[in-house]
Scaffold this motif. Structure first.
Motif, mmCIF file in Angstrom:
data_model
loop_
_atom_site.group_PDB
_atom_site.id
_atom_site.type_symbol
_atom_site.label_atom_id
_atom_site.label_comp_id
_atom_site.label_asym_id
_atom_site.label_seq_id
_atom_site.Cartn_x
_atom_site.Cartn_y
_atom_site.Cartn_z
ATOM 1 N N THR A 178 0.835 -1.202 0.000
ATOM 2 C CA THR A 178 0.000 0.000 0.000
ATOM 3 C C THR A 178 0.866 1.247 0.000
ATOM 4 O OG1 THR A 178 -1.710 -1.172 1.215
ATOM 5 C CG2 THR A 178 -1.816 1.208 1.251
ATOM 6 N N ALA A 179 1.926 1.237 0.781
ATOM 7 C CA ALA A 179 2.808 2.408 0.830
ATOM 8 C C ALA A 179 3.518 2.626 -0.496
ATOM 9 C CB ALA A 179 3.815 2.255 1.961
ATOM 10 N N VAL A 180 3.951 1.556 -1.155
ATOM 11 C CA VAL A 180 4.616 1.698 -2.448
ATOM 12 C C VAL A 180 3.647 2.240 -3.484
ATOM 13 C CG1 VAL A 180 5.643 0.389 -4.337
ATOM 14 C CG2 VAL A 180 6.372 -0.037 -1.997
ATOM 15 N N LYS A 181 2.439 1.741 -3.512
ATOM 16 C CA LYS A 181 1.449 2.187 -4.494
ATOM 17 C C LYS A 181 1.051 3.638 -4.267
ATOM 18 C CE LYS A 181 -3.031 1.176 -6.411
ATOM 19 N NZ LYS A 181 -4.261 0.451 -6.300
ATOM 20 N N ALA A 182 1.101 4.113 -3.029
ATOM 21 C CA ALA A 182 0.570 5.431 -2.701
ATOM 22 C C ALA A 182 1.627 6.529 -2.694
ATOM 23 C CB ALA A 182 -0.118 5.377 -1.354
ATOM 24 N N GLN A 183 2.759 6.325 -3.335
ATOM 25 C CA GLN A 183 3.762 7.384 -3.404
ATOM 26 C C GLN A 183 3.220 8.518 -4.250
ATOM 27 O OE1 GLN A 183 6.614 7.221 -1.556
ATOM 28 N NE2 GLN A 183 5.648 5.398 -0.780
ATOM 29 N N TYR A 184 3.194 9.737 -3.708
ATOM 30 C CA TYR A 184 2.575 10.871 -4.383
ATOM 31 C C TYR A 184 3.613 11.835 -4.943
ATOM 32 C CZ TYR A 184 -1.690 9.552 -1.892
ATOM 33 O OH TYR A 184 -2.775 8.900 -1.397
ATOM 34 N N SER A 185 4.880 11.592 -4.746
ATOM 35 C CA SER A 185 5.909 12.534 -5.155
ATOM 36 C C SER A 185 5.825 12.820 -6.652
ATOM 37 C CB SER A 185 7.278 11.959 -4.803
ATOM 38 O OG SER A 185 8.296 12.850 -5.174
ATOM 39 N N GLN A 186 6.019 14.073 -7.036
ATOM 40 C CA GLN A 186 6.025 14.554 -8.409
ATOM 41 C C GLN A 186 4.689 14.373 -9.123
ATOM 42 O OE1 GLN A 186 9.385 12.657 -10.220
ATOM 43 N NE2 GLN A 186 10.837 13.845 -9.059
ATOM 44 N N GLU A 187 3.595 14.440 -8.394
ATOM 45 C CA GLU A 187 2.272 14.375 -8.994
ATOM 46 C C GLU A 187 1.583 15.733 -8.897
ATOM 47 O OE1 GLU A 187 0.895 9.782 -8.467
ATOM 48 O OE2 GLU A 187 0.349 11.163 -6.891
ATOM 49 N N TRP A 188 0.832 16.071 -9.910
ATOM 50 C CA TRP A 188 0.012 17.281 -9.944
ATOM 51 C C TRP A 188 -1.402 16.910 -9.530
ATOM 52 C CZ3 TRP A 188 1.675 22.175 -10.929
ATOM 53 C CH2 TRP A 188 2.949 22.306 -11.464
ATOM 54 N N VAL A 189 -2.067 17.798 -8.822
ATOM 55 C CA VAL A 189 -3.431 17.551 -8.363
ATOM 56 C C VAL A 189 -4.290 18.764 -8.729
ATOM 57 C CG1 VAL A 189 -4.905 17.131 -6.372
ATOM 58 C CG2 VAL A 189 -2.618 16.161 -6.426
ATOM 59 N N ILE A 190 -5.320 18.529 -9.525
ATOM 60 C CA ILE A 190 -6.324 19.551 -9.803
ATOM 61 C C ILE A 190 -7.537 19.170 -8.978
ATOM 62 C CG2 ILE A 190 -7.858 20.566 -11.514
ATOM 63 C CD1 ILE A 190 -5.741 19.996 -13.612
ATOM 64 N N GLY A 191 -7.954 20.070 -8.123
ATOM 65 C CA GLY A 191 -9.052 19.721 -7.230
ATOM 66 C C GLY A 191 -9.992 20.875 -6.995
ATOM 67 N N GLY A 192 -10.933 20.619 -6.159
ATOM 68 C CA GLY A 192 -11.885 21.644 -5.786
ATOM 69 C C GLY A 192 -12.628 21.237 -4.538
ATOM 70 N N ARG A 193 -13.008 22.249 -3.760
ATOM 71 C CA ARG A 193 -13.772 22.012 -2.539
ATOM 72 C C ARG A 193 -15.015 22.873 -2.568
ATOM 73 N NH1 ARG A 193 -10.787 23.990 2.051
ATOM 74 N NH2 ARG A 193 -9.862 25.384 0.559
ATOM 75 N N ILE A 194 -16.001 22.434 -1.847
ATOM 76 C CA ILE A 194 -17.214 23.221 -1.672
ATOM 77 C C ILE A 194 -17.646 23.078 -0.223
ATOM 78 C CG2 ILE A 194 -18.731 21.330 -2.406
ATOM 79 C CD1 ILE A 194 -20.526 23.549 -3.657
#
Length: 194
Positions: free
Chosen positions: A15-31
């Protein structure tokens, strides 16, 4: 080491290997939506005090696993017994995720400025400029490799508002600390690599 301990450690490592987030872009939004409740008027009538709704799209980059920097652009609309108010915001932020895996608690620190206009039922309309700094704890849930959901639950905010009455040109400046125990917002994010 028994086989169940080995299996659990292998599962956590995967799970930890799969969830590496380094060098990822995130487009998001909150309401988020906050109801002002009801107010008891002098004649005994109960009136709705109003509400606030806010939408905030954002763009972030994970500079390393668990640490993201980004910027959000927000729009807030407030309506209450005195009138209505529109506010736009630009808010740079930094977010730190605790732990690893598909579900991560995080702390988001943001600071930025905003501007807006007020339309009053009684009295004069106005314009305002503000500076805010906010800490928000929350939870980030990676649903798939490309999609995630997040929720924040409370906030500690410092706000400096400079409001100007458009008719009299009188200016008032207010500084305020505010802790909101239930400042709830929900959001979704699209994750990609370039």
């Amino acid at each position: 080491m028994n086989r169940w301990t080995f299996f659990i450690l292998l599962l956590l490592a995967g799970t930890a290997v799969k969830a590496q987030y380094s060098q990822e872009w995130v487009i998001g939004g909150r309401i988020n939506y906050m109801n002002g409740g009801r107010v008891l008027m002098p004649d005994g009538e109960r009136k709705k005090a109003g509400y606030t709704i806010k939408v905030a799209p954002s763009l972030a980059y994970f500079i390393r696993n668990g640490l993201a920097v980004g910027v959000g652009v927000g729009y807030e609309y407030t309506k209450d017994l005195r009138g209505r108010q529109h506010t736009g915001e630009i808010v740079p932020f930094i977010r730190y995720d605790f732990g690893g895996g598909q579900v991560r608690p995080f702390l988001r620190a943001e600071t930025g400025w905003g501007w807006g206009r007020s339309y009053m039922k009684e009295g004069n309309d106005g314009k305002h400029f503000l500076w805010t700094s906010t800490l928000k704890p929350g939870v980030w849930i990676r649903i798939t490799d490309r999609w995630a959901a997040e929720a924040t639950f409370s906030s500690l905010q410092y706000k400096r508002v400079k409001a100007t009455d458009l008719e009299t040109d009188e200016t008032i400046t207010r500084d305020k600390w505010k802790f909101r125990w239930l400042d709830i917002s929900f959001g979704f994010a699209c994750i990609f690599r370039w």
